[in-house]
Design an enzyme around this catalytic site. Structure first.
Site, PDB file in Angstrom:
ATOM      1  CE  LYS A  83      20.038   4.837  40.002  1.00  0.00           C
ATOM      2  NZ  LYS A  83      18.723   4.447  39.580  1.00  0.00           N
TER       3      LYS A  83
HETATM    4  C1  E4P Z   1      17.302   5.281  37.013  1.00  0.00           C
HETATM    5  O1  E4P Z   1      18.350   5.267  37.206  1.00  0.00           O
HETATM    6  C2  E4P Z   1      16.479   6.100  37.758  1.00  0.00           C
HETATM    7  O2  E4P Z   1      16.288   6.061  38.933  1.00  0.00           O
HETATM    8  C3  E4P Z   1      15.029   6.412  36.975  1.00  0.00           C
HETATM    9  O3  E4P Z   1      15.236   6.678  35.589  1.00  0.00           O
HETATM   10  C4  E4P Z   1      13.943   7.325  37.451  1.00  0.00           C
HETATM   11  O4  E4P Z   1      12.896   7.462  36.762  1.00  0.00           O
HETATM   12  P1  E4P Z   1      11.531   8.042  37.162  1.00  0.00           P
HETATM   13  O5  E4P Z   1      11.707   9.644  37.398  1.00  0.00           O
HETATM   14  O6  E4P Z   1      10.691   7.773  35.985  1.00  0.00           O
HETATM   15  O7  E4P Z   1      10.916   7.443  38.378  1.00  0.00           O
END
Ligand code: E4P
Length: 218
Positions: A83
């Site tokens: 990521k």
């Molecule tokens: C996933 O890849 C993201 O990091 C995550 O969905 C972020 O979610 P949030 O906005 O609830 O922290």
């Protein structure tokens, strides 16, 4: 459509993996910080549970650092998807990683132009953060619709991963708009199956059958 679970908690991951409901996992540094155990330990456990894409996020923000981390992360397990944040250095790294066959998930995407850049860089996944946009009063479904259209217009192989999901309705919207994947927190996965009329209806079916004194068929 694929479902990923948005958590770093191996217990939650195992629960939904065993139910056959999820195809992969996404984590991020905040999620890693919430479990209260060393992340290395959690990741090892997750590898033992899930045979599907597992997103692990880099902490570096410079090209060399991102590349170094990404290569090491990708060697941990064949299912690792690296990521990378949508910043210029990140895009440069995604381009290089994609030419080396390392899978990437471009994260923190809030606009169609950002998603287009991620796709051009060769990202495996692009993650628009729906909930965080809705939180500031923007309509995230418009963004998702645009990104899905752009990917289709040019046949980009990049998969659209709807992230930052806050409700079951958002999962349904992601499906309606054609997201390839939704990454869903455990609390929302739990809610997806729930409807008060389902519970009420089942209760009545069973009660009616019993009250009529009917024998079970089998
Ligand atoms: C996933 O890849 C993201 O990091 C995550 O969905 C972020 O979610 P949030 O906005 O609830 O922290």
């Amino acid at each position: 459509m694929q479902f990923f679970i948005d958590t770093a908690d191996p217990a939650e991951i195992k629960k939904y993996w065993d139910m056959g409901l999820i195809d992969g996992v996404t984590t991020n540094p905040s999620l890693a910080s919430q479990v209260g155990r060393p992340f290395k330990e959690l990741v090892k456990e997750i590898f033992g549970i899930v045979n599907g894409p597992i997103s692990l996020e880099v902490l570096s923000t410079d090209f060399e650092g991102i590349m170094r981390e990404a290569k090491s992360l990708s060697l941990l397990n064949a299912n690792v998807v690296v990521k990378v944040p949508l910043i210029p250095e990140g895009l440069k790294a995604v381009k290089a990683l994609s030419s080396e066959g390392i899978k990437t998930n471009v994260t923190l995407v809030f606009s169609t132009s950002q998603a287009l850049l991620a796709a051009k860089a060769g990202a495996t996944y692009v993650s628009p953060f729906l909930g965080r946009l809705d939180d500031i009063g923007q309509d995230s479904s418009l963004l998702l619709e645009e990104i899905v259209t752009v990917m289709a217009n040019y046949d980009f192989p990049t998969k659209v991963l709807a992230a930052s999901i806050r409700s079951s309705r958002q999962v349904a919207l992601a499906a309606l708009l054609g997201a390839d994947v939704a990454t869903i927190p455990p609390a929302i996965l739990e809610k997806l199956a729930q409807h008060p009329l389902t519970d009420k209806g089942l209760e009545k079916f069973l009660k009616d059958y019993k009250e009529a004194g009917l024998e079970p068929l089998v």
